[in-house]
Design a protein around this motif. Structure first.
Motif, short mmCIF file in Angstrom:
data_model
loop_
_atom_site.label_atom_id
_atom_site.label_comp_id
_atom_site.label_asym_id
_atom_site.label_seq_id
_atom_site.Cartn_x
_atom_site.Cartn_y
_atom_site.Cartn_z
N ARG A 113 0.85 -1.20 0.00
CA ARG A 113 0.00 0.00 0.00
C ARG A 113 0.87 1.24 0.00
O ARG A 113 1.70 1.43 0.89
CB ARG A 113 -0.90 0.01 1.23
CG ARG A 113 -2.20 -0.75 1.00
CD ARG A 113 -3.27 -0.38 2.01
NE ARG A 113 -4.20 0.66 1.53
CZ ARG A 113 -5.07 0.46 0.56
NH1 ARG A 113 -5.14 -0.68 -0.07
NH2 ARG A 113 -5.89 1.42 0.19
N ARG A 147 -3.08 3.35 -2.03
CA ARG A 147 -3.41 2.49 -3.19
C ARG A 147 -2.62 1.20 -3.15
O ARG A 147 -1.52 1.16 -2.63
CB ARG A 147 -3.03 3.22 -4.49
CG ARG A 147 -3.98 4.27 -4.92
CD ARG A 147 -3.60 4.69 -6.33
NE ARG A 147 -3.84 3.62 -7.28
CZ ARG A 147 -4.88 3.55 -8.08
NH1 ARG A 147 -5.79 4.49 -8.04
NH2 ARG A 147 -5.02 2.56 -8.93
N GLU A 148 -3.16 0.18 -3.77
CA GLU A 148 -2.39 -1.04 -3.98
C GLU A 148 -1.40 -0.78 -5.12
O GLU A 148 -1.81 -0.33 -6.20
CB GLU A 148 -3.31 -2.17 -4.43
CG GLU A 148 -4.40 -2.50 -3.44
CD GLU A 148 -3.92 -3.50 -2.42
OE1 GLU A 148 -3.77 -4.67 -2.77
OE2 GLU A 148 -3.67 -3.09 -1.26
N VAL A 205 -1.98 10.74 -7.18
CA VAL A 205 -3.33 10.53 -6.65
C VAL A 205 -4.01 11.88 -6.46
O VAL A 205 -5.15 12.08 -6.91
CB VAL A 205 -3.27 9.76 -5.30
CG1 VAL A 205 -4.64 9.77 -4.62
CG2 VAL A 205 -2.79 8.33 -5.52
N ALA A 240 -9.47 4.48 -10.17
CA ALA A 240 -9.57 3.48 -9.10
C ALA A 240 -9.20 2.08 -9.58
O ALA A 240 -8.59 1.31 -8.84
CB ALA A 240 -10.99 3.47 -8.53
N ARG A 260 -4.08 -0.31 -12.67
CA ARG A 260 -2.98 -0.99 -11.99
C ARG A 260 -1.68 -0.21 -12.15
O ARG A 260 -1.30 0.18 -13.26
CB ARG A 260 -2.80 -2.40 -12.54
CG ARG A 260 -3.95 -3.29 -12.08
CD ARG A 260 -3.47 -4.71 -11.89
NE ARG A 260 -3.50 -5.41 -13.17
CZ ARG A 260 -3.46 -6.74 -13.26
NH1 ARG A 260 -3.38 -7.49 -12.18
NH2 ARG A 260 -3.50 -7.32 -14.44
#
Ligand SMILES: *Cc1c(COP(=O)(O)O)cnc(C)c1O
Ligand SMILES: [Zn+2]
Length: 384
Positions: free
Chosen positions: A75, A79-80, A341, A348, A351
């Motif tokens: 994280r 976010r991942e 971001v 969202a 990737r």
């Protein structure tokens, strides 16, 4: 063949050469095809992609098992993020991918002695692969280079030359020495870039054949960024993927020539003045392949960000708290994700992949100095 992006001349790759007669850098146009046919002994190295290197001749690879690094999720800025752990390459940085191919070619050319200049990681990598190939090697580094990197270079048996002054002074010293030997520089070698493409191939492989939407990458001389871009484009041409990821290139605010050129919409990257930065690996005031770097960023519909020193150090610690121990240079790219971001760049469902480029252990001196002995903390208490 090699071709010159400036004067368009072409040269055979059967003769040793590191730049054009007009003094521009060269690019490679190699007869390559991408294939998934791992061959026995090469399984655990970048050489399982050797078809895509387009190397003529059957040179035996100079390999230490570089590549095949993990891709893990962490994280970052809420976010991942997919983290490619390239600091786990044999010498502790992603540069081993490029060095393996470059040194293999130098050996095929029969070169017995080389010089390179480096902020540290490239020098360590070239020194290790030169040792494996039996090539004599002299590495020039700035006196400011992390002690861990300088020691590593010398331990591999290279002749280490410390140059006072800037990174550019170091480059000049190496170029002078190169006049009677061969300049084996990651910033110039088209074969180095060929090896770098494998990081893109592996990411797509690890995502079951899908490309990420974004790749966030540090940029200094651009070997990682250009390797990523070339690798993704190979896969696009081969029909493996449908889009090339957008590239977010990241520099330190203290040395941001690519950012300046991109912001001003230039085609070339003029040199900038630079200050001290913890991101020593990307503090390149005048990147040799500036024109190609800008083309790759624009060609991918990419962006360029800069990050402050504080953000770099905070990210170094934040990654370590998530068990990823990298040097500050490697923390620069993830440090930009919070701004991406905030700017609404990342959807969202998109990737995001980053390449973690260098291991923290080599930068122990600087990490200790910053977190444990820094004047304003006044003691050696642990951080925080
Ligand atoms: C060399 C290096 C970079 C930057 O790479 P370029 O290919 O010069 O843009 C980034 N991180 C680390 C740790 C490096 O050693
Ligand atoms: Zn030329």
């Amino acid at each position: 063949v090699f071709f010159c992006p400036s004067c368009r001349r072409r040269f055979s790759t059967s003769q040793p050469r590191w730049r054009c007669d007009c003094h521009s850098y060269l690019l490679g146009e190699f007869n390559a095809s991408l294939s998934h046919a791992p061959s026995g002994e090469d399984q655990r190295s970048i050489w399982r992609f050797r078809e895509s290197f387009g190397l003529s001749g059957g040179a035996r690879p100079v390999t230490l098992g570089e590549g095949s690094t993990p891709l893990v999720t962490r994280r970052i800025a809420g976010r991942e993020v997919l983290c490619k752990l390239d600091y786990l390459c044999p010498t502790g940085s992603y540069k081993d991918r490029g060095s393996s191919v470059m040194i293999t070619k130098l050996k095929e050319w029969g070169i017995g002695e080389i010089v390179d200049d480096s902020s540290g990681n490239a020098g360590a990598s070239v020194a290790a692969y030169a040792a494996a190939a039996g090539i004599r090697c002299r590495i020039f580094v700035p006196t400011s280079t992390s002690a861990g990197k300088a020691a590593q270079i010398a331990m591999y048996g290279a002749d280490l030359v410390r140059v006072p002054g800037t990174r550019e002074d170091t480059e000049r010293a190496a170029l002078q020495a190169a006049s009677d030997t061969f300049y084996a520089s990651h910033n110039w070698s088209p074969h180095f870039l060929v090896g770098m493409k494998t990081v893109a191939y592996e990411i797509v492989e690890q995502l079951d054949g899908k490309a990420p939407d974004w790749v966030v990458t540090p940029v200094g001389g651009g070997s990682l960024l250009l390797g990523l871009y070339d690798g993704f484009r190979d896969m696009l041409r081969a029909g493996w993927i449908t889009d090339v990821p957008r590239i977010a290139a990241v520099q330190s605010t203290r040395c941001a020539p690519v950012y300046e050129a991109w912001r001003k919409n230039l085609c070339d990257v003029p040199a900038v003045a630079k200050g001290e930065t913890a991101a020593e690996g990307i503090a390149i005031a005048a990147p040799v392949r500036g024109r190609s770097i800008l083309e790759a960023i624009r060609g991918s519909k990419g962006v360029v960000y800069t990050v402050e020193e504080d953000a770099i150090w905070q990210m170094t610690r934040s990654l370590a708290e998530q068990s990823l121990y990298v040097e500050p240079t490697a923390a620069a790219a993830p440090a930009a994700i919070s701004s991406m971001v905030a700017d609404g760049l990342l959807q969202a469902d998109e990737r995001v992949a980053i390449v973690l480029t260098g291991i923290g252990l080599k930068a122990t001196d600087k990490i200790v100095e910053h977190f444990f002995f820094e004047g304003r903390r006044g003691n050696n208490a642990p951080p925080r």
